[in-house]
Motif scaffolding. Structure first.
Motif, PDB file in Angstrom:
ATOM      1  N   ILE A  56     -15.293   3.673  -4.135  1.00  0.00           N
ATOM      2  CA  ILE A  56     -13.907   3.251  -3.919  1.00  0.00           C
ATOM      3  C   ILE A  56     -13.008   4.152  -4.751  1.00  0.00           C
ATOM      4  CG2 ILE A  56     -12.203   1.421  -4.240  1.00  0.00           C
ATOM      5  CD1 ILE A  56     -14.400  -0.616  -3.782  1.00  0.00           C
ATOM      6  N   VAL A  57     -12.001   4.728  -4.104  1.00  0.00           N
ATOM      7  CA  VAL A  57     -11.007   5.513  -4.832  1.00  0.00           C
ATOM      8  C   VAL A  57      -9.742   4.674  -4.916  1.00  0.00           C
ATOM      9  CG1 VAL A  57      -9.779   7.698  -5.012  1.00  0.00           C
ATOM     10  CG2 VAL A  57     -11.999   7.620  -3.845  1.00  0.00           C
ATOM     11  N   THR A  58      -9.349   4.358  -6.142  1.00  0.00           N
ATOM     12  CA  THR A  58      -8.176   3.528  -6.373  1.00  0.00           C
ATOM     13  C   THR A  58      -7.336   4.175  -7.464  1.00  0.00           C
ATOM     14  OG1 THR A  58      -7.443   1.251  -6.795  1.00  0.00           O
ATOM     15  CG2 THR A  58      -9.308   2.049  -8.088  1.00  0.00           C
ATOM     16  N   ASN A  59      -6.288   3.517  -7.916  1.00  0.00           N
ATOM     17  CA  ASN A  59      -5.501   4.085  -9.012  1.00  0.00           C
ATOM     18  C   ASN A  59      -5.770   3.331 -10.304  1.00  0.00           C
ATOM     19  OD1 ASN A  59      -3.519   1.882  -9.321  1.00  0.00           O
ATOM     20  ND2 ASN A  59      -2.757   2.551  -7.339  1.00  0.00           N
ATOM     21  N   VAL A  60      -5.387   3.947 -11.405  1.00  0.00           N
ATOM     22  CA  VAL A  60      -5.697   3.397 -12.719  1.00  0.00           C
ATOM     23  C   VAL A  60      -5.147   1.981 -12.879  1.00  0.00           C
ATOM     24  CG1 VAL A  60      -5.224   3.641 -15.183  1.00  0.00           C
ATOM     25  CG2 VAL A  60      -5.923   5.632 -13.853  1.00  0.00           C
ATOM     26  N   ALA A  61      -3.952   1.731 -12.359  1.00  0.00           N
ATOM     27  CA  ALA A  61      -3.320   0.422 -12.518  1.00  0.00           C
ATOM     28  C   ALA A  61      -4.110  -0.688 -11.837  1.00  0.00           C
ATOM     29  CB  ALA A  61      -1.895   0.458 -11.970  1.00  0.00           C
ATOM     30  N   GLN A  62      -4.863  -0.333 -10.793  1.00  0.00           N
ATOM     31  CA  GLN A  62      -5.613  -1.333 -10.041  1.00  0.00           C
ATOM     32  C   GLN A  62      -7.103  -1.347 -10.379  1.00  0.00           C
ATOM     33  OE1 GLN A  62      -4.856  -0.411  -5.916  1.00  0.00           O
ATOM     34  NE2 GLN A  62      -2.643  -0.344  -6.213  1.00  0.00           N
TER      35      GLN A  62
END
Length: 356
Positions: A56-62
């Motif tokens: 899964i590629v997500t962002n740091v905040a999530q």
């Protein structure tokens, strides 16, 4: 060749405001009443991809919420956190570099995290066919959806001649979201499919296209790849990733690549892109309304009304979206549901970030 699942889950889901927020976006919501959108995406890969091979590629905040939400489904070290949002070319390239560097070449099934699929068995069959084609042809494979109405909210793919016995088409060109007149023409022509945003290819093949067509992106990914598996990996990602040029995989690669093939998918697809998309997920009542939560309605027709915390009552509404959350209420014309992201932009402009 091993098959990997790569789920793109870094978006903000702005068209689902006020339910979707920056730290709790659409993919981490339960909109179908079954499970979180991202978990439904993971579970649909069963039979096509082993759980240990899903990323899964997500962002740091999530990232922390994503770890918690997908616990038991995805390995912790397979949650790839982007320190900055750089669009989908960077997202795909990051995952491809991770796979190539740490595991060797394989087929990547690149999928959005927030789609609804009604016919899971048909979906699995189409994914299997796409994997086979990607393995045998060295092509970039995408999945197109047979249009059922003249949508102005989806991109389109104009396909060429079908390959005899193979079940796929060559791609003539990609088309951005059209106006209503063009969308009607596309629907009538029979030559266009909706662009689902699902891609299947070898990690080595997409990386070669990144090198050829997006060398600035590729150069940054190479620096990140050189640090992977070392003590400096996270520091290098933090430094280099924000420098990657912002560009989508569609515009940067798919619209320019030499060999793109499209498979038609007829599995009850919706990208659940905005509030009006709930019509694909829920049955309407006798007055054409879709409702969620505690509600009372009088003379209300063809509305979508989502109540999370409070009783919602209406009188004399037609074709309206109403969404109630703890700190905000949205009311809009259902025909303009695609424009809800403008509210998010307006909130940013007037510095009301507590509602984002």
């Amino acid at each position: 060749m091993k098959t990997y699942g790569v789920i793109m889950a870094g978006g903000g889901g702005t068209r689902f405001w006020p339910l979707s927020r920056q730290e709790l976006p659409k993919q981490l919501l339960n909109l179908t009443g079954k499970d979180l959108m991202v978990n439904e995406t993971i579970d649909r890969l069963e039979g096509n991809v082993e759980k240990e091979d899903i990323f899964i590629v997500t962002n740091v905040a999530q990232a922390e919420l994503m770890l918690e939400a997908t616990s038991g489904r995805v390995r912790e070290d397979h949650i790839l956190a982007e320190p900055a949002a750089r669009n989908t070319a960077a997202c795909v390239g990051y995952a491809a570099m991770e796979i190539l560097t740490k595991y060797g070449d394989g087929i990547m099934c690149v999928l959005p995290s927030d789609h609804y699929i009604k016919k899971a068995d048909v979906y699995k069959s189409v994914i299997a066919d796409a994997v086979k084609i990607a393995e045998e042809t060295e092509a970039l494979v995408t999945i197109g959806i047979q249009p059922t109405f003249p949508s102005t909210g989806y991109g389109y793919i104009r396909h060429g001649e079908e390959k005899t016995g193979a079940g796929y088409y060559t791609v003539r060109h990609f088309v951005e979201k059209p106006n209503l007149q063009k969308a009607r023409e596309y629907l009538l022509s029979g030559e266009y499919l909706w662009n689902s945003g699902m891609f299947i290819w070898k990690a080595s093949v997409i990386m070669s296209y990144l090198e050829k067509l997006l060398p600035d992106v590729y150069e940054c990914l190479q620096k990140i790849g050189a640090a992977m598996g070392t003590e400096t990996e996270r520091d290098v990602i933090q430094k280099i990733y924000p420098e990657i040029p912002k560009i989508s995989i569609d515009y940067g690669i798919m619209e320019r690549a030499e060999k793109v093939l499209v498979l038609e998918g007829d599995f009850g697809w919706s990208d659940v892109g905005s509030w009006d998309a709930l019509e694909a997920l829920y049955d309407k009542d006798e007055y054409g309304n879709i409702t969620y939560g505690e509600q009372v309605h009088i003379d209300t027709h063809d509305c979508i009304i989502y109540a999370k915390n409070k009783l919602v009552t209406t009188i004399g509404l037609d074709n309206i979206v109403v969404v109630e959350t703890e700190d905000a209420v949205l009311v809009c014309d259902k025909n303009r549901a695609q424009e809800v992201k403008k509210i998010v932009e307006a909130l940013e402009d007037c510095n009301k970030r507590q509602y984002l």
